[in-house]
Design an enzyme around this catalytic site. Structure first.
Site, PDB file in Angstrom:
ATOM      1  CB  SER A 129      25.138  57.397  54.439  1.00 47.49           C
ATOM      2  OG  SER A 129      26.326  58.129  54.540  1.00 47.49           O
ATOM      3  CD  GLU A 183      21.455  59.652  53.310  1.00 41.57           C
ATOM      4  OE1 GLU A 183      22.039  59.501  54.408  1.00 41.57           O
ATOM      5  OE2 GLU A 183      21.947  60.280  52.370  1.00 41.57           O
ATOM      6  NE  ARG A 238      22.398  63.584  53.994  1.00 45.78           N
ATOM      7  CZ  ARG A 238      23.056  64.579  54.578  1.00 45.78           C
ATOM      8  NH1 ARG A 238      22.477  65.768  54.718  1.00 45.78           N
ATOM      9  NH2 ARG A 238      24.293  64.416  54.971  1.00 45.78           N
TER      10      ARG A 238
HETATM   11  C1  LIG Z   1      29.498  57.056  47.269  1.00 46.45           C
HETATM   12  C2  LIG Z   1      28.313  57.918  47.654  1.00 46.45           C
HETATM   13  C3  LIG Z   1      28.495  58.962  48.545  1.00 46.45           C
HETATM   14  C4  LIG Z   1      27.409  59.785  48.910  1.00 46.45           C
HETATM   15  N1  LIG Z   1      27.643  60.827  49.772  1.00 46.45           N
HETATM   16  C5  LIG Z   1      26.624  61.640  50.139  1.00 46.45           C
HETATM   17  C6  LIG Z   1      26.850  62.762  51.015  1.00 46.45           C
HETATM   18  O1  LIG Z   1      27.962  63.017  51.454  1.00 46.45           O
HETATM   19  N2  LIG Z   1      25.791  63.549  51.336  1.00 46.45           N
HETATM   20  C7  LIG Z   1      24.525  63.296  50.837  1.00 46.45           C
HETATM   21  O2  LIG Z   1      23.616  64.064  51.165  1.00 46.45           O
HETATM   22  N3  LIG Z   1      24.285  62.261  50.001  1.00 46.45           N
HETATM   23  C8  LIG Z   1      25.294  61.430  49.642  1.00 46.45           C
HETATM   24  N4  LIG Z   1      25.062  60.367  48.809  1.00 46.45           N
HETATM   25  C9  LIG Z   1      23.686  60.094  48.351  1.00 46.45           C
HETATM   26  C10 LIG Z   1      23.354  60.652  46.935  1.00 46.45           C
HETATM   27  O3  LIG Z   1      24.506  61.077  46.283  1.00 46.45           O
HETATM   28  C11 LIG Z   1      22.358  61.817  47.018  1.00 46.45           C
HETATM   29  O4  LIG Z   1      21.162  61.415  47.643  1.00 46.45           O
HETATM   30  C12 LIG Z   1      22.040  62.379  45.612  1.00 46.45           C
HETATM   31  O5  LIG Z   1      21.395  63.623  45.732  1.00 46.45           O
HETATM   32  C13 LIG Z   1      21.187  61.437  44.776  1.00 46.45           C
HETATM   33  O6  LIG Z   1      21.200  61.948  43.448  1.00 46.45           O
HETATM   34  P1  LIG Z   1      20.748  61.077  42.205  1.00 46.45           P
HETATM   35  O7  LIG Z   1      20.751  61.947  41.011  1.00 46.45           O
HETATM   36  O8  LIG Z   1      21.549  59.849  42.127  1.00 46.45           O
HETATM   37  O9  LIG Z   1      19.234  60.751  42.616  1.00 46.45           O
HETATM   38  P2  LIG Z   1      18.462  59.348  42.626  1.00 46.45           P
HETATM   39  O10 LIG Z   1      19.114  58.437  43.608  1.00 46.45           O
HETATM   40  O11 LIG Z   1      18.281  58.854  41.244  1.00 46.45           O
HETATM   41  O12 LIG Z   1      17.060  59.826  43.204  1.00 46.45           O
HETATM   42  C14 LIG Z   1      16.949  60.326  44.521  1.00 46.45           C
HETATM   43  C15 LIG Z   1      15.495  60.809  44.738  1.00 46.45           C
HETATM   44  O13 LIG Z   1      15.242  61.947  43.930  1.00 46.45           O
HETATM   45  C16 LIG Z   1      14.125  61.714  43.049  1.00 46.45           C
HETATM   46  N5  LIG Z   1      14.432  62.468  41.814  1.00 46.45           N
HETATM   47  C17 LIG Z   1      15.604  62.480  41.128  1.00 46.45           C
HETATM   48  N6  LIG Z   1      15.590  63.427  40.179  1.00 46.45           N
HETATM   49  C18 LIG Z   1      14.369  64.021  40.236  1.00 46.45           C
HETATM   50  C19 LIG Z   1      13.729  65.102  39.522  1.00 46.45           C
HETATM   51  N7  LIG Z   1      14.350  65.783  38.551  1.00 46.45           N
HETATM   52  N8  LIG Z   1      12.454  65.430  39.864  1.00 46.45           N
HETATM   53  C20 LIG Z   1      11.804  64.760  40.838  1.00 46.45           C
HETATM   54  N9  LIG Z   1      12.349  63.754  41.564  1.00 46.45           N
HETATM   55  C21 LIG Z   1      13.623  63.391  41.266  1.00 46.45           C
HETATM   56  C22 LIG Z   1      14.042  60.211  42.913  1.00 46.45           C
HETATM   57  O14 LIG Z   1      12.731  59.776  42.613  1.00 46.45           O
HETATM   58  C23 LIG Z   1      14.449  59.781  44.337  1.00 46.45           C
HETATM   59  O15 LIG Z   1      13.374  59.904  45.232  1.00 46.45           O
HETATM   60  C24 LIG Z   1      26.123  59.530  48.402  1.00 46.45           C
HETATM   61  C25 LIG Z   1      25.932  58.473  47.489  1.00 46.45           C
HETATM   62  C26 LIG Z   1      27.015  57.673  47.114  1.00 46.45           C
HETATM   63  C27 LIG Z   1      26.808  56.577  46.111  1.00 46.45           C
END
Ligand SMILES: Cc1cc2nc3c(=O)[nH]c(=O)nc-3n(C[C@H](O)[C@H](O)[C@H](O)COP(=O)(O)OP(=O)(O)OC[C@H]3O[C@@H](n4cnc5c(N)ncnc54)[C@H](O)[C@@H]3O)c2cc1C
Length: 337
Positions: A236, A332, A164
């Site tokens: 998580s 996380e 992660r």
């Molecule tokens: C119901 C649920 C289930 C999930 N299951 C999993 C799972 O099974 N496995 C897993 O690994 N994760 C899981 N996650 C966590 C989440 O989906 C991941 O961490 C995902 O990659 C976050 O994507 P986001 O676009 O929402 O990023 P955000 O939450 O908006 O941002 C995450 C990070 O990335 C940075 N960021 C975003 N875009 C950019 C960019 N273009 N350039 C630079 N920095 C950027 C942000 O500043 C932040 O630090 C889950 C979340 C939920 C709500």
């Protein structure tokens, strides 16, 4: 380009916290991004780049600029007899990329079905599920240095991937904004089926193929995780802790049934959800905040919660797990504010 002032982030965080940002800026191309980066007001402001906000906890309003990409598109960069390399815009919804690959018959990301969020963030977080991680298919990541404005293409090795995490999460390195990622997928995929109850779920199908694996994983995830539209959550909340074998041996004498996965000869990974459940939090509610009844690792907004309230519940979980097991849980989810 979209620019909004005093903009609600309600639809931009999956906890559905009703917070505002002073400015919201969304760019559609690398040229537009560069224009923002060169802007003096932007340079002097506090800024944060977000994706879908599915891994963020806003403690309060954001007094700065929230940046968001609208760079989309999936194109074939290279194709050989065995593989295809896709260039994907950072704002593509990750699950749409998985669906696209599975429909084409290209393997390597099918186990990452239904993980919320955008593609750029997926590469930063090194998302993982069911025995796969995005780093397994990453060929390179295209990003802009927020300080020097220079574009750099990071090879997979340069991304420094681990559980992660990646170099992009390191607070001591220069801040980078990801615009595209390049992933290599297999035309004759080898399936990864050992994790959890995936193998059992596939017994209901005539054959094991990419479409069926994706369908089985989506069904398992939908049955286990809360719908964020009903109960805001960020999946998580904590990472699964890795402890020394010595510490694990001492704990197993007391808690014989403790689930664990060997990480190396000296280290063992423990499911954080199990630790939290043992401390009695599963299904419990505290005001507007709950610990999901089917998975203790998920903290939910029952409606009207604030970031502070969620952080307080997370803190009492962290403390209880430490008191009982002497294991430190690390969130996380990223706290903002
Ligand atoms: C119901 C649920 C289930 C999930 N299951 C999993 C799972 O099974 N496995 C897993 O690994 N994760 C899981 N996650 C966590 C989440 O989906 C991941 O961490 C995902 O990659 C976050 O994507 P986001 O676009 O929402 O990023 P955000 O939450 O908006 O941002 C995450 C990070 O990335 C940075 N960021 C975003 N875009 C950019 C960019 N273009 N350039 C630079 N920095 C950027 C942000 O500043 C932040 O630090 C889950 C979340 C939920 C709500």
């Amino acid at each position: 380009m979209k620019i909004e002032q005093d903009y609600s982030l309600y639809e931009h965080n999956t906890f559905h916290l009703d917070v505002k940002t002073r400015w919201f800026m969304e760019y559609e191309s690398e040229e537009e991004l560069l224009r923002i980066l060169h802007d003096e007001y932007f340079q002097e402001s506090l800024s944060l780049h977000i994706g879908s906000g599915s891994n963020l906890l806003f403690i309060g309003d954001f007094n700065g600029v929230i940046l968001h990409s609208a760079i989309r598109g999936i194109t074939i960069k290279e194709e050989t007899e065995d593989s295809v390399t896709l260039r994907v815009g950072a704002a593509e919804i990750w699950d749409d990329v998985v669906a696209y690959a599975v429909n084409k018959g290209w393997g390597g990301i099918e186990n990452l079905s239904l993980i919320p969020g955008e593609t750029g963030a997926a590469a930063i977080q090194n998302i993982g599920a069911y025995g796969m991680e995005i780093q397994d298919v990453i060929e390179s990541v295209e990003a802009y240095n927020q300080l020097s404005f220079e574009k750099r293409t990071f090879s997979k090795a340069e991304c420094g991937y681990s559980y992660r995490s990646s170099i992009f999460k390191n607070e001591h390195s220069d801040p980078y904004i990801i615009t595209y990622i390049n992933i290599r997928l297999a035309k004759q995929p080898s399936f990864v089926l050992y994790y959890g109850n995936l193998h059992e779920s596939l017994a209901a199908y005539d054959e094991v193929n990419l479409v069926n694996i994706r369908e089985a994983i989506c069904a398992i995830r939908l049955s286990k995780l809360p719908d964020a539209n009903e109960f805001g959550n960020a999946g998580s909340f904590f990472m699964n802790p890795v402890i020394s074998k010595q510490h694990f041996d001492a704990l197993s004498e007391k808690f014989g049934e403790m689930p664990h996965y060997p990480v190396s000869e000296a280290e063992v990974k423990i499911p954080a959800g199990w630790l939290i459940e043992q401390c009695g939090f599963k299904g419990k509610t505290h005001g507007h905040v709950g610990v999901y009844e089917k998975q203790a690792l998920v903290i939910v907004n029952l409606g009207g919660a604030t970031g502070d309230e969620i952080a307080l519940v997370a803190e009492s979980i962290r403390q209880a797990v430490y008191d009982k097991f002497k294991i430190e849980l690390t969130p996380e989810v990223k706290y903002i504010g």
